[in-house]
Design a protein around this motif. Structure first.
Motif, PDB file in Angstrom:
ATOM      1  N   VAL A 198       0.621  -1.171  -0.003  1.00 15.09           N
ATOM      2  CA  VAL A 198       0.016  -0.076  -0.044  1.00 15.09           C
ATOM      3  C   VAL A 198       0.720   1.150   0.038  1.00 15.09           C
ATOM      4  O   VAL A 198       1.736   1.385   0.805  1.00 15.09           O
ATOM      5  N   VAL A 199       0.731   2.070  -1.072  1.00  9.23           N
ATOM      6  CA  VAL A 199       1.073   3.458  -1.115  1.00  9.23           C
ATOM      7  C   VAL A 199       0.345   4.620  -0.926  1.00  9.23           C
ATOM      8  O   VAL A 199       0.807   5.817  -0.739  1.00  9.23           O
ATOM      9  N   LEU A 200      -0.872   4.491  -0.879  1.00  2.95           N
ATOM     10  CA  LEU A 200      -2.135   5.488  -0.763  1.00  2.95           C
ATOM     11  C   LEU A 200      -2.946   5.073   0.507  1.00  2.95           C
ATOM     12  O   LEU A 200      -3.669   4.004   0.094  1.00  2.95           O
ATOM     13  N   ARG A 201      -3.324   5.790   1.415  1.00  7.61           N
ATOM     14  CA  ARG A 201      -4.233   5.307   2.612  1.00  7.61           C
ATOM     15  C   ARG A 201      -5.342   6.456   2.334  1.00  7.61           C
ATOM     16  O   ARG A 201      -6.651   6.351   2.804  1.00  7.61           O
ATOM     17  N   GLY A 202      -5.210   7.639   1.899  1.00  8.16           N
ATOM     18  CA  GLY A 202      -6.066   8.816   2.009  1.00  8.16           C
ATOM     19  C   GLY A 202      -6.023   9.668   3.360  1.00  8.16           C
ATOM     20  O   GLY A 202      -4.875   9.542   4.157  1.00  8.16           O
ATOM     21  N   PRO A 203      -6.988  10.633   3.448  1.00  7.63           N
ATOM     22  CA  PRO A 203      -7.996  10.827   2.747  1.00  7.63           C
ATOM     23  C   PRO A 203      -7.768  11.542   1.637  1.00  7.63           C
ATOM     24  O   PRO A 203      -6.924  12.253   1.464  1.00  7.63           O
ATOM     25  N   MET A 220      -1.553  -8.165  -6.326  1.00  6.70           N
ATOM     26  CA  MET A 220      -0.881  -6.744  -6.071  1.00  6.70           C
ATOM     27  C   MET A 220      -1.755  -5.938  -5.602  1.00  6.70           C
ATOM     28  O   MET A 220      -3.030  -5.760  -5.758  1.00  6.70           O
ATOM     29  N   VAL A 221      -1.104  -4.593  -5.104  1.00  7.66           N
ATOM     30  CA  VAL A 221      -1.939  -3.694  -4.394  1.00  7.66           C
ATOM     31  C   VAL A 221      -1.019  -2.373  -4.154  1.00  7.66           C
ATOM     32  O   VAL A 221      -0.080  -2.406  -4.012  1.00  7.66           O
ATOM     33  N   GLU A 222      -1.750  -1.244  -4.125  1.00 11.53           N
ATOM     34  CA  GLU A 222      -1.213   0.183  -4.214  1.00 11.53           C
ATOM     35  C   GLU A 222      -2.083   0.905  -3.232  1.00 11.53           C
ATOM     36  O   GLU A 222      -1.797   1.598  -2.474  1.00 11.53           O
ATOM     37  N   LEU A 223      -3.502   0.671  -3.171  1.00 10.51           N
ATOM     38  CA  LEU A 223      -4.488   1.336  -2.372  1.00 10.51           C
ATOM     39  C   LEU A 223      -5.026   0.682  -1.334  1.00 10.51           C
ATOM     40  O   LEU A 223      -5.011  -0.464  -1.295  1.00 10.51           O
ATOM     41  N   ASP A 224      -4.994   1.297  -0.037  1.00 10.14           N
ATOM     42  CA  ASP A 224      -5.588   0.818   1.117  1.00 10.14           C
ATOM     43  C   ASP A 224      -7.062   0.321   0.881  1.00 10.14           C
ATOM     44  O   ASP A 224      -7.666   1.165   0.052  1.00 10.14           O
ATOM     45  N   ALA A 225      -7.191  -0.902   1.607  1.00 10.39           N
ATOM     46  CA  ALA A 225      -8.745  -1.195   1.314  1.00 10.39           C
ATOM     47  C   ALA A 225      -9.925  -0.222   1.782  1.00 10.39           C
ATOM     48  O   ALA A 225     -10.893  -0.383   1.137  1.00 10.39           O
ATOM     49  N   THR A 226      -9.410   0.213   3.029  1.00  8.63           N
ATOM     50  CA  THR A 226     -10.551   1.107   3.332  1.00  8.63           C
ATOM     51  C   THR A 226     -10.633   2.472   2.420  1.00  8.63           C
ATOM     52  O   THR A 226     -11.946   2.755   2.316  1.00  8.63           O
ATOM     53  N   LEU A 227      -9.663   2.756   1.764  1.00 10.79           N
ATOM     54  CA  LEU A 227      -9.801   3.936   0.993  1.00 10.79           C
ATOM     55  C   LEU A 227     -10.785   3.354  -0.452  1.00 10.79           C
ATOM     56  O   LEU A 227     -11.479   4.120  -0.681  1.00 10.79           O
ATOM     57  N   CYS A 228     -10.389   2.117  -0.832  1.00 13.12           N
ATOM     58  CA  CYS A 228     -11.209   1.728  -1.924  1.00 13.12           C
ATOM     59  C   CYS A 228     -12.611   1.658  -1.691  1.00 13.12           C
ATOM     60  O   CYS A 228     -13.536   1.914  -2.284  1.00 13.12           O
ATOM     61  N   ARG A 229     -12.912   1.043  -0.647  1.00 15.71           N
ATOM     62  CA  ARG A 229     -14.349   0.974   0.227  1.00 15.71           C
ATOM     63  C   ARG A 229     -14.876   2.368   0.158  1.00 15.71           C
ATOM     64  O   ARG A 229     -16.145   2.572   0.113  1.00 15.71           O
ATOM     65  N   LEU A 251      -8.909  -3.550  -5.523  1.00 14.79           N
ATOM     66  CA  LEU A 251     -10.410  -3.647  -5.349  1.00 14.79           C
ATOM     67  C   LEU A 251     -10.738  -4.932  -4.832  1.00 14.79           C
ATOM     68  O   LEU A 251     -11.616  -5.275  -3.988  1.00 14.79           O
ATOM     69  N   LEU A 252     -10.047  -6.143  -5.403  1.00 16.51           N
ATOM     70  CA  LEU A 252     -10.304  -7.511  -4.887  1.00 16.51           C
ATOM     71  C   LEU A 252     -10.122  -7.632  -3.414  1.00 16.51           C
ATOM     72  O   LEU A 252     -10.850  -8.129  -2.741  1.00 16.51           O
ATOM     73  N   GLN A 253      -8.833  -7.052  -3.028  1.00 22.23           N
ATOM     74  CA  GLN A 253      -8.502  -7.308  -1.664  1.00 22.23           C
ATOM     75  C   GLN A 253      -9.273  -6.563  -0.551  1.00 22.23           C
ATOM     76  O   GLN A 253      -9.340  -6.869   0.545  1.00 22.23           O
ATOM     77  N   ALA A 254      -9.751  -5.363  -1.235  1.00 22.16           N
ATOM     78  CA  ALA A 254     -10.862  -4.656  -0.429  1.00 22.16           C
ATOM     79  C   ALA A 254     -12.405  -5.541  -0.252  1.00 22.16           C
ATOM     80  O   ALA A 254     -13.235  -4.723   0.105  1.00 22.16           O
TER      81      ALA A 254
END
Length: 300
Positions: A198-203, A220-229, A251-254
């Motif tokens: 993860v490289v981006l969590r937000g907000p 593979m993942v770059e975005l935090d699951a909470t951010l995707c949701r 998105l799948l990991q979220a």
């Protein structure tokens, strides 16, 4: 047959013309794109075989992706795109695979942003300062008139090098240590890392457009699951193609149902424009984009 090296390939793929070619391809009913073959290789790499065709051309992209090459003199992506004339079967063009990948990925992001970004002129935050970071910088500067960019990278030297390139293009550039902190100032965001974490969590801002291009497998993942949701609940998620249903790792990991999201083709064919609220554009790659690049290179 014309053989183009990396420099010659990139010269034929103007980002604005290529973004136009991407949109034209999505409107073309003659386009066929079989599922790509991804063959794991010893050592953790992968071999990609990616065919596509229309009424005039047939292409096959043959590349290797070797994550272990990151940070070395060897590129992570190597290979070629072979272009055939469908009527004669003749090879008409051989393009550099990594150059096509860099240019067409950025052009797809540009096509999505000019349709969906609430604030298309930036400032732009780029997370990841490799080949994709550079191609996205050039595409958004050329296609959106972005004049200010902030760059975050796990490798400070790479971030400084990309910032220097941005300055050479007449942009104001700043290297930042904290990508999340920069989100408050940047309505345009691109993540283009090796997607090993993860490289981006937000907000993010309420008028943000985020193009996530690094992750193209379920692991593979770059975005935090909470951010995707959060985007799912409070904004809009658009994927590049239906293949994202089994490739969009972020998105799948979220735990999100990727099949229910609109694709870029839906947006282009429906002539939808920038929506109110934040947008996440998840790009995984597709041989159709390489076919659009072949069309663009031949036209140039």
């Amino acid at each position: 047959m014309r053989l183009l090296d990396a420099v010659a390939t990139a010269r034929r793929l103007d980002p604005v013309a290529l973004a136009d070619a991407v949109e034209a391809l999505l409107r073309d009913p003659s386009v066929q794109v079989p599922e790509r073959l991804v063959q794991p290789l010893p050592g953790g790499g992968s071999l990609f075989v990616m065919p596509a065709l229309d009424g005039r051309l047939a292409i096959t992209k043959l590349i290797t992706f070797t994550p272990a090459n990151a940070g070395t003199a060897r590129p992570a992506i190597q290979g070629d795109v072979v272009v055939f004339d469908t009527a004669t079967g003749s090879r008409v063009l051989l393009l550099d695979g990594p150059a096509v990948t860099a240019q067409r990925t950025a052009a797809v992001s540009l096509a999505a942003a000019r349709r969906l970004a609430p604030v298309p002129h930036g400032p732009l935050l780029i997370v990841g300062a490799g080949v994709q970071g550079r191609s996205h910088l050039e595409a958004f500067a050329r296609g959106h008139g972005v004049r200010e960019v902030r760059i975050a990278s796990r490798t400070p030297a790479s971030a400084r090098s990309l910032a220097e390139h941005a300055i050479s293009l007449g942009l104001h550039a700043q290297v930042v240590d904290d990508a999340d902190a920069a989100l408050a100032h940047c309505p345009l965001v691109v993540t283009c890392t090796p997607a090993s974490g993860v490289v981006l969590r937000g907000p993010v801002r309420d008028d943000a457009f985020v193009a996530a291009v690094g992750a193209f497998t379920p692991k593979m993942v770059e975005l935090d699951a909470t951010l995707c949701r959060w985007f799912d609940a409070h904004g809009r998620i658009v994927v590049d193609t239906t293949d994202a249903r089994h490739e969009a790792g972020d998105l799948l990991q979220a735990g999100l149902d990727v099949a229910r999201y609109a694709t870029l083709a839906d947006v282009v064919r429906g002539d939808e424009r920038a929506a109110a609220g934040p947008v996440l554009f998840k790009s995984c790659g597709w041989a159709g984009w390489d076919l659009a690049a072949a069309r663009c290179a031949l036209a140039a």
